[in-house]
Design an enzyme around this catalytic site. Structure first.
Site, PDB file in Angstrom:
ATOM      1  N   ARG A  29       0.882  -1.175   0.000  1.00 58.29           N
ATOM      2  CA  ARG A  29       0.000   0.000   0.000  1.00 58.29           C
ATOM      3  C   ARG A  29       0.910   1.212   0.000  1.00 58.29           C
ATOM      4  O   ARG A  29       1.329   1.690   1.048  1.00 58.29           O
ATOM      5  CB  ARG A  29      -0.885  -0.044   1.244  1.00 58.29           C
ATOM      6  CG  ARG A  29      -1.858   1.092   1.360  1.00 58.29           C
ATOM      7  CD  ARG A  29      -2.753   0.881   2.575  1.00 58.29           C
ATOM      8  NE  ARG A  29      -3.724   1.959   2.680  1.00 58.29           N
ATOM      9  CZ  ARG A  29      -3.471   3.115   3.285  1.00 58.29           C
ATOM     10  NH1 ARG A  29      -2.303   3.338   3.857  1.00 58.29           N
ATOM     11  NH2 ARG A  29      -4.393   4.057   3.330  1.00 58.29           N
ATOM     12  N   SER A 101     -12.971  -2.973   0.291  1.00 61.38           N
ATOM     13  CA  SER A 101     -13.294  -2.448   1.616  1.00 61.38           C
ATOM     14  C   SER A 101     -14.780  -2.136   1.681  1.00 61.38           C
ATOM     15  O   SER A 101     -15.302  -1.437   0.800  1.00 61.38           O
ATOM     16  CB  SER A 101     -12.527  -1.150   1.885  1.00 61.38           C
ATOM     17  OG  SER A 101     -11.151  -1.418   1.938  1.00 61.38           O
ATOM     18  N   LYS A 130      -4.052   5.749   8.772  1.00 61.72           N
ATOM     19  CA  LYS A 130      -4.814   6.211   7.606  1.00 61.72           C
ATOM     20  C   LYS A 130      -5.501   7.514   7.988  1.00 61.72           C
ATOM     21  O   LYS A 130      -6.450   7.496   8.780  1.00 61.72           O
ATOM     22  CB  LYS A 130      -5.837   5.132   7.212  1.00 61.72           C
ATOM     23  CG  LYS A 130      -6.544   5.435   5.930  1.00 61.72           C
ATOM     24  CD  LYS A 130      -7.493   4.321   5.547  1.00 61.72           C
ATOM     25  CE  LYS A 130      -8.128   4.692   4.223  1.00 61.72           C
ATOM     26  NZ  LYS A 130      -9.259   3.939   3.863  1.00 61.72           N
TER      27      LYS A 130
HETATM   28  N1  3NM Z   1      -7.506   0.889   6.006  1.00 60.54           N
HETATM   29  P1  3NM Z   1      -2.943   0.279  11.497  1.00 60.54           P
HETATM   30  S1  3NM Z   1      -7.674   1.419   8.473  1.00 60.54           S
HETATM   31  C1  3NM Z   1      -5.100   0.943   5.519  1.00 60.54           C
HETATM   32  O1  3NM Z   1     -10.579   1.252   7.718  1.00 60.54           O
HETATM   33  C2  3NM Z   1      -6.228   1.042   6.437  1.00 60.54           C
HETATM   34  O2  3NM Z   1     -10.234   0.606   5.690  1.00 60.54           O
HETATM   35  C3  3NM Z   1      -8.387   1.061   6.979  1.00 60.54           C
HETATM   36  O3  3NM Z   1      -3.236   0.609   9.976  1.00 60.54           O
HETATM   37  C4  3NM Z   1      -9.841   0.974   6.787  1.00 60.54           C
HETATM   38  O4  3NM Z   1      -2.851  -1.213  11.593  1.00 60.54           O
HETATM   39  C5  3NM Z   1      -6.141   1.344   7.795  1.00 60.54           C
HETATM   40  O5  3NM Z   1      -1.607   0.923  11.744  1.00 60.54           O
HETATM   41  C6  3NM Z   1      -4.894   1.573   8.575  1.00 60.54           C
HETATM   42  O6  3NM Z   1      -4.042   0.868  12.299  1.00 60.54           O
HETATM   43  C7  3NM Z   1      -4.462   0.343   9.337  1.00 60.54           C
END
Ligand code: 3NM
Length: 205
Positions: A29, A101, A130
Site C-alpha cells: 500500500r 473495503s 490512515k
Molecule cells: N484501512 P494500522 S484502516 C489501511 O478502515 C487502512 O479501511 C483502513 O493501519 C480501513 O494497523 C487502515 O496501523 C490503517 O491501524 C491500518
C-alpha cells in the site's frame, strides 16, 4: 494476517522480517508523502513479489490495477471510492483475488455482486495510519456481514494490536490486517507470534 509497507526500518528488510516471522499475506500500500511512483514503484513492487514468492506468501496490491497486473500479484484490494469494482474484476480476469473495503451489509452485497473474493472491514479501532479513515466501527458490522455471508472471508483492519485482536477474531474474521503494530515493532517476529497467540483456540500454555 497481512502487513503492509510502513515504519522506520528499510521496507524490504522489514518485509523479510515479517515473512520470516510468519505473516500469511502481504499487501503493498504505497501512499502518502514520499510514496514511490512510476518505474521506482514497479521495481520495488517486483522485489516485494519475489521475496513473497520465496516464502510462498500471496502478495496483494492496494488500488493500483496496472501495477497488480504487471507484477502478476495474487490479488488487488480497492476501497469504496477508488474504482468501480465490476470494472476492476473485468480487467483482472477471474483468477486474481479481488478484495473490497466495505462498511455495511449493503456495501458487502454490492462488492460481492461485482465479484469480490474477500471483504476488508475497518477501522475496527482508532488508527493513526490512515488519515482519512472513518470513525472506529468496532465489530458490529463485521458480525452482521458474517451472519449474512458466512462463507465470505472478511478481514478486519484498523488499530489492531495483539491485546485487542481476539475480539476481532471472535467476530468471525478470516484474517486481520496490521500496519503499525508490526511495522513499528522492535521485534517483528515476536510481535507476529503475539498476534498468532491471539487467535482463539490457538493459544499454547
Ligand atoms: N484501512 P494500522 S484502516 C489501511 O478502515 C487502512 O479501511 C483502513 O493501519 C480501513 O494497523 C487502515 O496501523 C490503517 O491501524 C491500518
Amino acid at each position: 494476517m497481512g502487513t503492509i509497507n510502513a515504519g522506520t526500518k528499510e521496507p524490504l528488510a522489514l518485509l523479510e522480517e515479517a515473512l520470516e516471522g510468519g505473516i500469511t499475506h502481504f499487501q503493498l500500500r504505497e501512499k502518502g508523502r514520499g510514496a514511490l511512483a512510476g518505474d521506482e514503484l514497479m521495481e520495488f513492487a517486483a522485489k516485494c513479489k519475489s521475496l513473497c514468492r520465496e516464502y510462498a506468501v500471496p502478495m496483494f496490491v492496494n488500488d493500483d490495477v496496472d501495477l497488480a497486473c504487471t507484477i502478476e500479484a495474487d490479488g488487488i484490494h480497492i476501497g469504496q471510492d477508488d474504482m468501480d469494482c465490476a470494472q476492476v474484476r473485468k480487467r483482472i480476469g477471474a483468477s486474481m483475488a479481488l478484495g473490497v473495503s466495505v462498511h455495511s451489509v449493503k456495501e458487502a452485497n454490492g462488492a460481492l455482486t461485482c465479484g469480490a473474493t474477500y471483504l476488508g472491514m475497518g477501522p475496527v479501532f482508532g488508527t493513526r495510519t490512515k488519515s482519512d479513515a472513518k470513525p472506529p466501527a468496532g465489530v458490529s458490522e463485521i458480525i452482521k456481514v458474517k451472519t449474512q455471508y458466512p462463507h465470505v472471508p472478511v478481514i478486519g483492519i484498523g488499530g489492531i494490536e495483539p491485546g485487542n485482536a481476539e475480539m476481532v477474531w471472535r467476530a468471525g474474521v478470516s484474517g486481520i490486517a496490521v500496519i503499525s503494530s508490526i511495522a513499528q515493532a522492535h521485534d517483528v517476529a515476536g510481535q507476529i507470534e503475539r498476534f498468532k497467540q491471539s487467535i482463539p483456540g490457538r493459544r499454547v500454555g
